[in-house]
Design a protein around this motif. Structure first.
Motif, short mmCIF file in Angstrom:
data_model
loop_
_atom_site.label_atom_id
_atom_site.label_comp_id
_atom_site.label_asym_id
_atom_site.label_seq_id
_atom_site.Cartn_x
_atom_site.Cartn_y
_atom_site.Cartn_z
N LEU A 279 2.35 17.16 11.81
CA LEU A 279 3.18 16.66 12.92
C LEU A 279 4.32 17.63 13.20
CD1 LEU A 279 3.17 12.84 12.07
CD2 LEU A 279 1.95 13.99 13.91
N ILE B 293 -3.32 3.04 8.15
CA ILE B 293 -1.87 3.24 8.28
C ILE B 293 -1.52 4.70 8.60
CG2 ILE B 293 0.37 2.97 7.14
CD1 ILE B 293 -1.01 0.30 7.79
N PRO B 294 -2.03 5.69 7.87
CA PRO B 294 -1.72 7.09 8.23
C PRO B 294 -2.16 7.45 9.65
CG PRO B 294 -2.70 7.01 6.05
CD PRO B 294 -2.82 5.63 6.61
N ILE C 270 0.41 6.18 11.90
CA ILE C 270 1.64 7.00 11.89
C ILE C 270 1.46 8.23 12.76
CG2 ILE C 270 3.12 8.42 10.43
CD1 ILE C 270 2.69 6.32 8.22
N ALA C 271 0.30 8.88 12.63
CA ALA C 271 0.01 10.05 13.46
C ALA C 271 0.04 9.67 14.93
CB ALA C 271 -1.35 10.64 13.09
N LEU D 261 -1.06 13.19 0.87
CA LEU D 261 -1.36 12.76 2.23
C LEU D 261 -0.12 12.75 3.08
CD1 LEU D 261 -3.37 11.66 4.33
CD2 LEU D 261 -2.95 9.37 3.43
N ARG E 216 -6.98 0.17 4.42
CA ARG E 216 -5.58 0.29 4.83
C ARG E 216 -5.05 1.69 4.57
NH1 ARG E 216 -4.28 -4.14 2.07
NH2 ARG E 216 -5.28 -5.63 3.44
N LYS E 217 -5.58 2.37 3.57
CA LYS E 217 -5.14 3.73 3.24
C LYS E 217 -5.54 4.72 4.33
CE LYS E 217 -4.84 3.46 -1.72
NZ LYS E 217 -5.50 3.56 -2.99
N MET F 120 0.84 -1.20 0.00
CA MET F 120 0.00 0.00 0.00
C MET F 120 0.87 1.23 0.00
SD MET F 120 -1.78 2.49 2.25
CE MET F 120 -0.37 2.41 3.21
N ALA F 121 0.56 2.23 -0.82
CA ALA F 121 1.36 3.44 -0.83
C ALA F 121 0.46 4.61 -0.48
CB ALA F 121 1.99 3.64 -2.20
N MET F 122 0.93 5.41 0.47
CA MET F 122 0.17 6.63 0.78
C MET F 122 0.35 7.59 -0.34
SD MET F 122 0.33 7.93 4.69
CE MET F 122 1.90 7.31 5.19
N LEU G 255 0.32 15.07 6.37
CA LEU G 255 0.61 14.40 7.66
C LEU G 255 1.90 14.94 8.26
CD1 LEU G 255 -0.46 12.20 9.55
CD2 LEU G 255 0.84 10.52 8.24
#
Lengths: 251, 194
Positions: A15, B170-171, B174-175, A7, B166-167, A1-3, A11
């Motif tokens: 942060l 997962i983020p 991470i947050a 995004l 999953r998209k 899976m790739a963000m 993100l």
């Protein structure tokens, strides 16, 4: 899976912004609650009190709170108007361990017992001088005593005193007298029965020899009250005192 | 109707129960610690909670074949239980006292993450149902029972809905991880070690 790239950027930016805020407003972002009013000016200067990865240390406290001035002068050098203790005692501590009794931050103070004083923190000489901090009570008992507080009081609790004189000798009738009559030189670990006219060494000796008693140095070993008919002799249990012609021998 | 009833009973109801149970267990745990005068336990409960969550991430390593040991399905169960229990401990650790902002952001991110995880569990169950129909097809191809189960499992996790889920998951993770790390670093930095 790739963000997606967007995004990831969003993100990372969020942060990073939070990280910056943590340094600009540490008292809001990471501080565990408000500081006490006296430390309000330090709310954004965490390292005024905290050594990184060590914690708050006494050395940091004494930078502003000079030990020789605590209880006498404020951190600005002005005389303390409303002292929190009757007598300044911080000058008599064994060592400077501020955190043994003090903390800050509302969220941390919940886990600490505030105002907890322990006599073991004082220098040995200061520990013995009870009256240097504690005022003598003005009741009739204490008026007769000077010092030697530890003979009746512990340093764990002031009230009540852990002493019951009846366990040693009942103070009624003719024995309800001043402490110094039986405890001379302010020494409550010893006593004498010859402090008044009723008991003289010769009279006591004669009375006991007549009964066949040769060891009569420790009066309270057998006599726990003024009742001559209630005598407890070690190894022989309680005995009634001898009566002749229905009268007490001393009459 | 039957399909909707089945959807509710087999998927939505368990999801609702799991989320509700997490909330109820948090409140009960907090109440018990206060009642038993063991509030100090909650102060340190964040540590085992975090360790449980970290340990459950071994599932991700197994899924990506970084580690080879163990059955993927078993690792997923470990991940589900570890994160649910770990989140419970962290929630009790957070309590209902509001002081610093950063740890609360981390807690909120964790809450979203764990709910996202439970949504994923629900989606995975749904996708397995759909793919179950293909079991007969694989069996006709002569695969053993164990091989059929493994093949269906891999089909499920790669199902389209799972890919989309999953998209999100997962983020959010991470947050949560970065915010939690910031909280942990600040604690290490300012704790009274001496």
């Amino acid at each position: 899976m790739a963000m997606s790239k967007i995004l990831k950027i969003v993100l990372a930016a969020n942060l990073a912004a939070l990280a910056v805020l943590a340094f600009v407003y540490p008292h809001l972002m990471v501080g565990p609650g408000k500081l006490i009013a006296g430390h309000a000016a330090l709310e954004t200067d965490c390292f005024a009190c905290h050594s990184p990865f060590v914690g708050a240390t006494a050395e940091r406290c004494t930078t502003c709170h000079k030990p020789e001035e605590i209880g006498w002068l404020t951190t600005l050098g002005q005389p303390v108007q409303k002292p929190l203790t009757g007598t300044p005692f911080h000058q008599k501590l064994l060592k400077q361990d501020c955190l043994a009794c003090h903390s800050d931050h509302a969220g941390v103070k919940r886990f600490r017992v505030e105002g907890r004083f322990n006599h073991a923190l004082l220098q040995v000489d200061a520990r013995k001088e009870c009256q240097s901090c504690h005022k003598l009570p003005a009741d009739s008992l204490h008026r007769q005593i000077t010092g030697n507080c530890s003979q009746c009081h512990t340093q764990q609790k002031w009230v009540p005193a852990t002493f019951d004189h009846d366990k040693y000798f009942v103070l009624d009738r003719d024995h309800n007298v001043k402490c110094a009559t039986c405890h001379v030189r302010n020494d409550y670990s010893r006593y004498t029965c010859y402090g008044c006219h009723e008991h003289t060494p010769e009279k006591i000796r004669r009375e006991h020899i007549e009964e066949g008693i040769r060891d009569f140095k420790n009066c309270v070993e057998c006599h726990r009250s003024a009742d001559e008919h209630d005598i407890r002799m070690p190894g022989r249990g309680r005995e009634r005192g001898a009566e002749r012609n229905g009268k007490n021998e001393d009459d | 109707m039957t399909g909707t009833a089945s959807l509710w009973r087999n998927h939505i109801l368990p999801f609702t129960l799991l989320v509700t149970l997490l909330g109820v267990a948090t409140v009960m745990g907090d109440y018990l610690l206060h009642r038993l005068d063991l509030v100090w336990v909650g102060r340190y409960l964040g540590i085992p909670g975090t360790l449980l969550i970290l340990a459950s991430l071994l599932y991700s390593l197994r899924k990506r074949k970084v580690i080879a040991a163990g059955n993927v399905k078993s690792w997923l169960s470990t991940h589900e239980i570890g994160t649910w229990l770990g989140s419970l401990m962290v929630l009790i650790h957070a309590g209902i006292h509001f002081n610093a902002i950063l740890p609360w952001l981390a807690t909120i991110a964790m809450g979203i993450n764990v709910i996202s995880g439970m949504v994923g569990k629900m989606l995975l169950g749904r996708s397995r149902e759909h793919i179950q129909a293909q079991r007969e097809h694989y069996q006709l191809r002569g695969l053993s029972k164990a091989e059929v189960e493994q093949a269906i499992f891999w089909e499920s996790v790669t199902f389209d809905a799972m890919a989309k889920w999953r998209k999100v998951h997962i983020p959010i993770f991470i947050a949560f991880a970065v915010l939690a790390l910031g909280h942990i670093i600040s604690i290490l930095l300012f704790w009274g070690w001496r």
